[in-house]
Scaffold this motif. Structure first.
Motif, PDB file in Angstrom:
ATOM      1  N   GLU A  55       4.634 -10.589  -4.737  1.00  0.00           N
ATOM      2  CA  GLU A  55       4.892  -9.749  -3.542  1.00  0.00           C
ATOM      3  C   GLU A  55       6.419  -9.460  -3.536  1.00  0.00           C
ATOM      4  OE1 GLU A  55       3.211 -12.555  -0.906  1.00  0.00           O
ATOM      5  OE2 GLU A  55       1.338 -11.073  -0.317  1.00  0.00           O
ATOM      6  N   ILE A  62       9.295  -0.369  -3.833  1.00  0.00           N
ATOM      7  CA  ILE A  62       9.289   0.340  -2.066  1.00  0.00           C
ATOM      8  C   ILE A  62      10.707   0.689  -2.120  1.00  0.00           C
ATOM      9  CG2 ILE A  62       8.834  -0.228   0.247  1.00  0.00           C
ATOM     10  CD1 ILE A  62       6.306  -1.033  -0.833  1.00  0.00           C
ATOM     11  N   LEU A  91      -1.312   4.329  -6.407  1.00  0.00           N
ATOM     12  CA  LEU A  91      -1.371   3.690  -5.152  1.00  0.00           C
ATOM     13  C   LEU A  91      -2.551   2.843  -5.126  1.00  0.00           C
ATOM     14  CD1 LEU A  91      -0.635   3.164  -2.318  1.00  0.00           C
ATOM     15  CD2 LEU A  91      -1.491   5.469  -1.590  1.00  0.00           C
TER      16      LEU A  91
ATOM     17  N   PHE B  62      -1.380 -11.401   4.299  1.00  0.00           N
ATOM     18  CA  PHE B  62      -0.115 -10.831   3.941  1.00  0.00           C
ATOM     19  C   PHE B  62      -0.265  -9.931   2.845  1.00  0.00           C
ATOM     20  CE2 PHE B  62       4.012 -10.615   2.419  1.00  0.00           C
ATOM     21  CZ  PHE B  62       4.850 -10.545   3.576  1.00  0.00           C
ATOM     22  N   ALA B  63      -0.943 -10.592   1.728  1.00  0.00           N
ATOM     23  CA  ALA B  63      -1.139  -9.828   0.658  1.00  0.00           C
ATOM     24  C   ALA B  63      -1.734  -8.361   0.825  1.00  0.00           C
ATOM     25  CB  ALA B  63      -1.977 -10.327  -0.508  1.00  0.00           C
ATOM     26  N   THR B  64      -2.886  -8.296   1.602  1.00  0.00           N
ATOM     27  CA  THR B  64      -3.469  -6.928   1.923  1.00  0.00           C
ATOM     28  C   THR B  64      -2.542  -6.098   2.745  1.00  0.00           C
ATOM     29  OG1 THR B  64      -5.345  -8.534   2.104  1.00  0.00           O
ATOM     30  CG2 THR B  64      -5.680  -6.148   2.474  1.00  0.00           C
ATOM     31  N   ALA B  66       0.667  -6.222   2.454  1.00  0.00           N
ATOM     32  CA  ALA B  66       1.812  -5.551   1.719  1.00  0.00           C
ATOM     33  C   ALA B  66       1.429  -4.523   0.856  1.00  0.00           C
ATOM     34  CB  ALA B  66       2.377  -6.713   0.555  1.00  0.00           C
ATOM     35  N   VAL B  67       0.026  -4.570   0.450  1.00  0.00           N
ATOM     36  CA  VAL B  67      -0.337  -3.413  -0.349  1.00  0.00           C
ATOM     37  C   VAL B  67      -0.695  -2.373   0.810  1.00  0.00           C
ATOM     38  CG1 VAL B  67      -0.696  -4.488  -2.302  1.00  0.00           C
ATOM     39  CG2 VAL B  67      -2.708  -4.309  -0.653  1.00  0.00           C
ATOM     40  N   SER B  68      -1.344  -2.548   1.808  1.00  0.00           N
ATOM     41  CA  SER B  68      -1.518  -1.370   2.641  1.00  0.00           C
ATOM     42  C   SER B  68      -0.238  -0.695   3.199  1.00  0.00           C
ATOM     43  CB  SER B  68      -2.519  -1.938   3.831  1.00  0.00           C
ATOM     44  OG  SER B  68      -1.977  -2.626   4.598  1.00  0.00           O
ATOM     45  N   THR B  70       2.473  -0.613   1.494  1.00  0.00           N
ATOM     46  CA  THR B  70       2.892   0.224   0.408  1.00  0.00           C
ATOM     47  C   THR B  70       2.132   1.647   0.446  1.00  0.00           C
ATOM     48  OG1 THR B  70       3.229  -1.762  -0.991  1.00  0.00           O
ATOM     49  CG2 THR B  70       2.983   0.578  -1.995  1.00  0.00           C
ATOM     50  N   ALA B  71       0.677   1.528   0.730  1.00  0.00           N
ATOM     51  CA  ALA B  71       0.005   2.914   0.943  1.00  0.00           C
ATOM     52  C   ALA B  71       0.547   3.811   1.990  1.00  0.00           C
ATOM     53  CB  ALA B  71      -1.370   2.630   1.426  1.00  0.00           C
ATOM     54  N   SER B  73       3.790   3.908   2.721  1.00  0.00           N
ATOM     55  CA  SER B  73       5.146   4.549   2.351  1.00  0.00           C
ATOM     56  C   SER B  73       4.629   5.581   1.324  1.00  0.00           C
ATOM     57  CB  SER B  73       6.057   3.575   1.955  1.00  0.00           C
ATOM     58  OG  SER B  73       5.550   2.958   0.713  1.00  0.00           O
ATOM     59  N   PHE B  74       3.781   5.517   0.463  1.00  0.00           N
ATOM     60  CA  PHE B  74       3.235   6.738  -0.393  1.00  0.00           C
ATOM     61  C   PHE B  74       2.764   7.821   0.282  1.00  0.00           C
ATOM     62  CE2 PHE B  74       2.917   5.587  -4.993  1.00  0.00           C
ATOM     63  CZ  PHE B  74       3.891   4.242  -4.820  1.00  0.00           C
ATOM     64  N   LEU B 414     -12.024  -2.991   1.278  1.00  0.00           N
ATOM     65  CA  LEU B 414     -11.089  -3.984   1.564  1.00  0.00           C
ATOM     66  C   LEU B 414     -11.062  -4.691   2.731  1.00  0.00           C
ATOM     67  CD1 LEU B 414      -7.582  -2.298   0.501  1.00  0.00           C
ATOM     68  CD2 LEU B 414      -8.943  -4.033  -0.772  1.00  0.00           C
TER      69      LEU B 414
END
Lengths: 339, 448
Positions: A55, A62, A91, B62-64, B66-68, B70-71, B73-74, B414
């Motif tokens: 992580e 980011i 993504l 938390f892992a889910t 962290a990636v969502s 990121t989604a 910010s994209f 998810l």
């Protein structure tokens, strides 16, 4: 001055993402692609190694993205529109890899069906991210994007990147990440069986790196002449190619000594040379368009005040971030693990 | 479906999915820290088991998250390049600080989850606390970017270009304090009640494990404290909106006609054509009082504004009613809980009270979703209030409906997988072992 600081942090986060995040993706790639990846002991070693750190490693991406959209808004907007599809697909890979890895690692009941499902998602994610990451970098460099001012058709969103050079670059990035994973995992175990397995994987990855690297160059020669022109214009590209090629055999010599951190640093320096070579060839361009016009970081820069505030934020942030990162690596990677 | 609607829905589901995980990631560390502290202090093995059980759930969520995250910010660039081109340099500062906080949070989480037996036990405890502090900080920082969209500051807008950018002024925009505090308190309330409800449900299902008793007390106390702060925080948020975005307030309250002694409208279906609210209960003067602390103050109605600037009144009004309704209900349950904890401890594990808590479990999150609908849909048609419309910000890339379909599919998958994984953790929880010899020796030294 603050411009240079910001660019330094942008490149540093890109490098750290490729290095640390890359090695994490590489573990998933090896598990899927290498014949030895089916071995349960390898899977457990790799999962245990990346679980505490992936992580944090992921966040370099980011940080790079935020620097890009804060300080270089035009460059960010061009990427997000012209490379819309590869960015979405990258993504998707990020979403699949992160969640599937964690589900699999934390699943308490471990039945084979669930395991298979999560593994499949994890593998697909681990391959997608480096593939589309490489595709994006190569498309920015390849001179296939319609120029900034051109009117864009639907086809333009596909034809700039569905080409041999970006795809071979993507495969090359996949093999580099696999190499990093195999190289880094060497220090995580003393089991001789696992070590010989990792040696095999390392050779496979190096072989794949050489093949994909050559294919990427050959495809650039035929399909991305603007990029090839840049390669032979200056000395940085050829020089880092030669240095990188020279580093590789030394790595194998060093590896015999089993000195974990020296060999890890050596493997990292290989990635550094690859990235330096690419950036050296590209400098000062950020995107090269089909008509030979370019977008540079300088030309897409936000007003000065942005750089001043961002430089302060980054310097202050790194005072916290780097000691914290060291703490993490110290606890899990440096301090001798208990028997 | 138009590209604009598809893009808005993609953003909405991305945000709606992430906000639940973000709230859990912000608050759960504090609950864990309390249980963890009690174990280190009192050597209570139930507190150890609870810390371990909660931390497994947190690792997955938390892992889910962290990636969502990121989604999201994209998606900012993918969907709204017109916005990011101008807003990026103005509001990038909180995002970059949030990046640093998020980084620290991920490191602290790694240390907390995997550091058992590998570091000083109190330093390890501190790592857990740090996860929560960094999580709340990144939440507060990132809300600054959203509140800037509601109260733009730190630039001069001329001919579709921003001049004289001042990122610091943009960062400390007027709406930040009220929005960030409202969101933070909401997260504490929602997560507290959600966790209490889950443990109440497990107790009802026959998992009579002492661990659940501890869990219920900790989570219900936290949820209840913040549920009582929520109405006050909500009141200040509404006053803030009344001052800065009168049109949003009018839509929230379905207040069509400007009036003094404006009534508050409970329930009802606003009709944009007739400019009436059907089937509503009206209590005169209350809206004027709530918005301006004066029963006879004039409150601007939607009629003051051109039609094309109206947000969708029905959606905003209903979402607002849902949020306020749930907020009031949870505040009531909080009072009841405090009464029980102070005077009637034996009622805490009464069947009826546990059923009530189990039913309240999802409500806080529904209120958070409703609240975001109020603030986001209520700002329409603007993406930057009064400056740039959402349509102007939209990406030129066609076929956004496929983007939407892909992400709807992905987020459904998810959601199902995450829920399923959590359920498996819950089923496993009775088997969670007490601390072994090695852990006890690590935490308490030779004496134990």
């Amino acid at each position: 001055m603050t411009f240079e600081i910001v660019v330094f942090f942008l490149l540093a986060s890109l490098f750290l993402y490729a290095l640390l995040g890359g090695a994490d993706f590489g573990a998933g790639i090896l598990e899927f692609v290498s014949p030895g990846g089916k071995d349960k002991r390898f899977r457990e070693l790799a999962s245990k190694a990346i679980a505490p750190v992936w992580e944090a490693n992921h966040i370099w991406l980011i940080i790079a993205l935020v620097i890009l959209f804060y300080a270089f808004p035009d460059a960010h907007v061009l990427l997000a529109t012209r490379l819309h599809l590869p960015m979405i697909l990258m993504l998707v890979g990020i979403l699949l890899r992160g969640s599937a890895f964690t589900y699999r690692y934390y699943d308490v009941q471990q039945d084979p069906k669930t395991f298979k499902l999560f593994s499949a998602l994890y593998h697909v994610g681990s391959l997608m991210v480096p593939l589309f990451f490489g595709i994006m970098l190569a498309t920015m460099a390849g001179g296939t994007m319609a120029p900034e001012s051109a009117s864009i058709t639907v086809a333009d969103y596909f034809v700039s990147w569905i080409r041999p050079f970006p795809f071979f670059t993507g495969f090359f990035v996949i093999s580099v990440f696999a190499f990093l994973a195999a190289a880094f995992l060497q220090g995580e175990t003393k089991d001789p069986d696992l070590l010989s397995l990792l040696d095999k994987m390392l050779l496979q990855a190096v072989l794949a790196m050489l093949i994909c690297g050559c294919l990427a160059l050959i495809s650039a020669f035929f399909y991305a002449p603007l990029f090839m022109n840049m390669v032979f214009k200056g000395w940085v590209g050829p020089a880092s190619f030669i240095v990188g090629s020279a580093l590789l055999p030394v790595y194998f010599y060093l590896k015999k000594s089993r000195r974990t951190w020296l060999t890890r640093a050596w493997a990292s320096s290989l990635l550094f040379m690859i990235l330096m070579g690419f950036l050296g060839v590209m400098f000062p361009n950020f995107i090269v368009f089909a008509d030979g016009s370019v977008l540079t970081l300088r030309s897409s820069a936000a007003p000065q005040v942005v750089f001043d505030t961002l430089a302060v934020a980054l310097l202050a942030g790194s005072m916290v971030m780097f000691p914290a990162l060291y703490w993490l690596l110290y606890v899990f990677k440096i301090k001798q693990p208990e028997p | 479906m138009t590209d604009l609607l598809a893009a808005r829905l993609t953003m909405a589901i991305s945000l709606g999915f992430h906000i639940v995980l973000a709230a859990i990631g912000m608050i759960m560390p504090f609950l864990m820290t309390i249980a963890h502290y009690r174990w280190l202090k009192n050597k209570d093995p139930e507190c150890y088991r609870l810390t371990k059980a909660w931390s497994k759930g947190v690792a997955i969520l938390f892992a889910t998250g962290a990636v969502s995250g990121t989604a999201l910010s994209f998606e900012l660039g993918l969907l709204w390049p017109g916005f990011m081109k101008h807003a990026g340099p103005i509001i990038g500062l909180p995002f970059s600080l949030e990046g640093a906080a998020f980084f620290l949070e991920a490191i602290a989480l790694g240390l907390f989850l995997y550091g058992w037996g590998k570091m000083n036990p109190w330093l390890h405890w501190f790592a857990g606390l740090l996860v929560g502090c960094c999580g709340v900080s990144s939440g507060i920082l990132v809300v600054s970017a959203n509140s800037w969209m509601n109260s733009p500051a730190g630039f001069r807008w001329e001919n579709g270009q921003a001049f004289d950018i001042d990122p610091i002024a943009a960062f400390f925009n007027d709406a930040w304090l009220s929005q960030a505090s409202h969101m933070t308190f909401a997260a504490f309330t929602a997560v507290g009640f959600a966790v209490a409800g889950v443990h109440a449900f497990l107790w009802l299902r026959g998992y009579r494990d002492e661990m659940h008793r501890v869990a219920l007390k900790i989570s219900l106390s936290i949820g209840s404290i913040f549920a009582l702060i929520m109405p006050i925080s909500g009141h200040f948020s509404a006053q803030d909106v009344a001052e800065r975005q009168p049109i949003k307030l009018a839509a929230m309250e379905a207040h069509f006609h400007t009036s003094t002694e404006a009534p508050i409208i409970i329930g009802g279906i606003p009709n944009e054509e007739t400019m009436e609210v059907d089937y509503a209960i009206e209590i005169p003067g209350i809206l004027s009082f709530l918005a301006f602390t004066d029963f006879s103050a004039e409150v601007k109605g939607l009629e003051e504004f051109p039609r094309e600037q109206w947000p969708p009144v029905l959606i905003v009004h209903l979402a607002f009613q849902v949020m306020v309704g749930i907020g009031s209900l949870l505040a009531g349950v909080a009072l009841l809980s405090f009464f029980i904890m102070a005077n009637k401890r034996e009622w805490l594990f009464e069947k009826n009270f546990l059923i009530l808590l189990a039913l309240c479990s999802p409500l806080g999150f529904i209120a958070i979703e409703a609240g975001w609908i109020v603030t986001e849909v209520g700002r329409q048609p603007w993406i930057i209030y009064g400056i740039m419309t959402t349509a102007e910000a939209l990406t030129p890339v066609p076929g956004q409906v496929y983007h939407l379909a892909l992400f709807v599919f992905l987020y459904i998958v998810l959601t199902i997988l995450t829920a399923w994984m959590l359920w498996r953790q819950l089923e496993y929880s009775p088997k969670m072992p007490p601390p072994d010899e090695k852990t006890l020796k690590w935490a308490f030294g030779e004496s134990s």
